[in-house]
Scaffold this motif. Structure first.
Motif, PDB file in Angstrom:
ATOM      1  N   PRO A  13       4.322   0.862  -9.896  1.00 10.51           N
ATOM      2  CA  PRO A  13       3.114   0.314  -9.274  1.00 10.51           C
ATOM      3  C   PRO A  13       2.147   1.435  -8.906  1.00 10.51           C
ATOM      4  CG  PRO A  13       5.089  -0.641  -8.301  1.00 10.51           C
ATOM      5  CD  PRO A  13       5.549   0.479  -9.163  1.00 10.51           C
ATOM      6  N   PRO A  14       0.871   1.161  -8.826  1.00  9.12           N
ATOM      7  CA  PRO A  14      -0.120   2.200  -8.526  1.00  9.12           C
ATOM      8  C   PRO A  14       0.061   2.829  -7.154  1.00  9.12           C
ATOM      9  CG  PRO A  14      -1.136   0.025  -8.508  1.00  9.12           C
ATOM     10  CD  PRO A  14       0.241  -0.157  -9.071  1.00  9.12           C
TER      11      PRO A  14
ATOM     12  N   GLY B 231      -1.835  14.520 -11.572  1.00 10.18           N
ATOM     13  CA  GLY B 231      -2.043  13.685 -10.401  1.00 10.18           C
ATOM     14  C   GLY B 231      -0.813  13.312  -9.609  1.00 10.18           C
ATOM     15  N   VAL B 232       0.128  14.242  -9.432  1.00  9.87           N
ATOM     16  CA  VAL B 232       1.277  13.942  -8.575  1.00  9.87           C
ATOM     17  C   VAL B 232       0.827  13.895  -7.121  1.00  9.87           C
ATOM     18  CG1 VAL B 232       2.879  15.035 -10.194  1.00  9.87           C
ATOM     19  CG2 VAL B 232       1.962  16.362  -8.274  1.00  9.87           C
ATOM     20  N   ASP B 233       1.646  13.291  -6.302  1.00  8.13           N
ATOM     21  CA  ASP B 233       1.338  13.217  -4.876  1.00  8.13           C
ATOM     22  C   ASP B 233       1.811  14.450  -4.123  1.00  8.13           C
ATOM     23  OD1 ASP B 233       0.235  10.379  -4.496  1.00  8.13           O
ATOM     24  OD2 ASP B 233       2.058  10.044  -5.664  1.00  8.13           O
ATOM     25  N   TYR B 234       2.919  15.021  -4.591  1.00  6.65           N
ATOM     26  CA  TYR B 234       3.428  16.233  -3.954  1.00  6.65           C
ATOM     27  C   TYR B 234       4.213  17.039  -4.969  1.00  6.65           C
ATOM     28  CZ  TYR B 234       8.253  14.517  -3.786  1.00  6.65           C
ATOM     29  OH  TYR B 234       9.505  14.088  -4.133  1.00  6.65           O
TER      30      TYR B 234
ATOM     31  N   THR C 101       0.846  -1.193   0.000  1.00  5.15           N
ATOM     32  CA  THR C 101       0.000   0.000   0.000  1.00  5.15           C
ATOM     33  C   THR C 101       0.878   1.238   0.000  1.00  5.15           C
ATOM     34  OG1 THR C 101      -0.094  -0.007   2.407  1.00  5.15           O
ATOM     35  CG2 THR C 101      -1.844  -1.171   1.247  1.00  5.15           C
ATOM     36  N   LYS C 102       0.321   2.307  -0.549  1.00 11.17           N
ATOM     37  CA  LYS C 102       1.080   3.554  -0.587  1.00 11.17           C
ATOM     38  C   LYS C 102       1.328   4.023   0.834  1.00 11.17           C
ATOM     39  CE  LYS C 102       0.280   6.398  -3.860  1.00 11.17           C
ATOM     40  NZ  LYS C 102      -0.248   7.446  -4.786  1.00 11.17           N
TER      41      LYS C 102
END
Length: 531
Positions: free
Chosen positions: A106-107, A128-131, A4-5
């Motif tokens: 990976p997702p 859609g970057v995370d940061y 998981t992320k």
């Protein structure tokens, strides 16, 4: 990679750089000590290593990061991230497109992107970057940058784009323990969206003691995030009450007389004598010093700093002064006299405000309008031309939020705001407009009240009190209001004296009345409205 992320704490984000390691300190030793000191996220950056060496370094780094449950990212190289099972990657504007990186990774992979402009941030949100890594905040020797320095004040504009999204943000470039509070405090969107952390390279990697280097940063960062946001400038209960504010102002006048603080003033040479006499009259001690070499020592001894650049003669001294007073968490009052008159003044003001964080910014409509890039009021030298702002209360509130400082707008009526509360003051006499330096003496009085507030707070707090994330301590909104009221109310008393026949006799009488002010006189005369 994990199933998981990972939940990521971006607060103290270490970017590695083996070329910066001091003699006798190995890379893995430095990395582990930095993690022990409080690093919360690690990015492995290797611009010169070949693939095999990079892979081995990344694997060894991952093993250490896992010991401390800290996620690890790889700069640019998707192949390395896949081969060693990193938690994600960081990519630049000219690196692999985010959508392609998502297909390869990976997702659950974390993807971050460097952003230097509003358009960069908009695009990062879209893909859609995370940061995002926002900057460069300051110039740095660590990495050559293709884009101009954004500065602390420019980060807020980039953060504004992120509002409503889940994208996190860290500031990058030139961040150290000596400027991290300024960076965090000043880098906030107009609606209050803060940074999620800071990325640090040399302040940790180049240190012979990375554990304590990281700990110094971590302590300040944690303290900042534990402090209410927006920063508490006022100590009075909300909603603000005019009578309570008057009482606070009176208490600060008493504190000035009790502690007789040293008030350091870098001011224009036209008003040095008047400013010194005003400081003495209020009960404090003035010192006028401009040499950069003196600033470290003076910032430890003085209670507050005033930077008035009516005559800009030593910009280096101004730059050094505010920085050192920030380090010692002392109030800084900035009076950008005539800032809109020339390009040099505008660029100088920007340089100062990116080098250090003011506690209070005081100016007339033209000066503050120039700082806000407003066209409502025009400048004629150091004076304002036109009708003034259509909504001065909204103007000072918005500028206070943008600059993360108390704003004092002087005029026929004076407005003071910390970004939430707006106070309108309606005292004063026309003679103030007929003498040289009356506006500058307002800056002096505000700095004097700030010094009193700071010293009173320090006395109550004690030396063994825990660290907090405020740049200064004390009721700075009341101090700013107090400085304005001291000048305007003293002018009213002076103007009605029988020995005052005009502006020539008014000035010495005004200084006399500053010295004769009491909390009771201030409370009785103050015309204060909370808007």
């Amino acid at each position: 990679m994990s199933a998981t992320k990972p939940t990521v704490d971006y607060s103290l984000y270490l970017v590695t750089g083996r070329e910066l390691l001091p003699e006798g300190k190995s890379y893995l030793e430095s990395l582990e000590e930095s993690l022990q000191g409080g690093v919360t996220l690690v990015q492995i950056r290797e611009k010169n290593a070949d693939t095999g060496e990079f892979l081995q370094i990344a694997r060894d780094s991952k093993a250490i990061c896992r010991k401390y449950n800290v996620p690890i990212l790889i700069n640019d190289r998707i192949d390395i991230a896949l081969a060693m099972g990193a938690d994600g990657v960081h990519i630049g504007q000219t690196d692999m497109p985010v959508d392609l990186a998502r297909k390869l990774l990976p997702p659950n992979a974390i993807i971050g992107m460097t952003c230097n402009t509003v358009e960069h941030v908009k695009r990062a949100v879209q893909v859609g970057v995370d940061y995002v890594g926002l900057g460069p905040v300051w110039s740095t020797q660590t990495k050559k940058v293709a884009h101009p320095v954004v500065g602390v004040r420019g980060i807020g504009e980039l953060l504004e784009v992120l509002e409503g999204s889940n994208v996190k943000a860290v500031a990058i470039a030139g961040i150290k323990s000596t400027n991290v509070l300024h960076c965090l405090h000043g880098s906030v969107s107009p609606s209050g969206r803060p940074l999620d952390g800071v990325a640090v390279v040399s302040d940790i990697v180049a240190s012979t003691d990375p554990l304590n280097a990281a700990k110094r940063l971590s302590t300040k960062i944690k303290a900042f995030y534990s402090t209410p946001s927006p920063p508490v400038f006022s100590l009075s209960p909300s909603p603000y009450i005019a009578d309570a504010l008057k009482q606070s102002v009176g208490s600060l006048l008493s504190a000035v007389k009790e502690y007789s603080p040293l008030v350091h003033q870098i001011t224009n040479n036209v008003v040095t004598t008047q400013s010194a006499n005003a400081t003495l009259a209020l009960g404090a001690s003035p010192i006028m010093a401009t040499a950069p070499e003196e600033m470290a020592d003076l910032s430890k001894a003085a209670g507050a700093l005033l930077v008035n650049f009516g005559t800009i003669q030593n910009l280096d001294g101004m730059l050094a002064s505010g920085f050192n007073y920030n380090q010692n968490r002392k109030p800084v009052v900035f009076d950008p006299v005539g800032v809109g008159a020339t390009q040099y003044r505008r660029t100088s003001a920007a340089a100062l405000l990116n080098a250090w964080q003011p506690t209070v910014i005081k100016g007339n409509a033209a000066e503050l309008g120039a700082l806000a890039n407003s066209n409502e009021v025009q400048a004629k030298g150091v004076d304002s031309v036109g009708q003034g702002f259509s909504d001065p209360a909204a103007f000072v509130r918005n500028l206070a939020r943008k600059e993360r400082a108390i704003i004092v707008l002087t005029g026929v009526k004076d407005y003071v705001s910390d970004g939430t509360v707006v106070v309108r003051l309606s005292n004063g006499h026309p003679y103030l407009g007929e003498i040289t330096g009356s506006g500058c003496m307002v800056g002096t009085a505000v700095a004097t009240f700030c010094a009193g507030a700071s010293m009173a707070a320090a006395s109550k707090r004690g030396d063994d009190a825990p660290e907090d994330g405020r740049l200064v301590r004390g009721d700075m909104l009341a101090a700013a209001v107090g400085g304005v009221l001291a000048v305007t109310i003293a002018s009213e008393f002076a103007a009605t004296r029988q020995d005052v026949k005009g502006s020539g006799t008014f000035l010495p009488a005004f200084i006399d009345e500053l010295g004769a002010l009491t909390p009771e006189k201030l409370a009785e005369r103050a015309n204060v409205e909370i808007l």
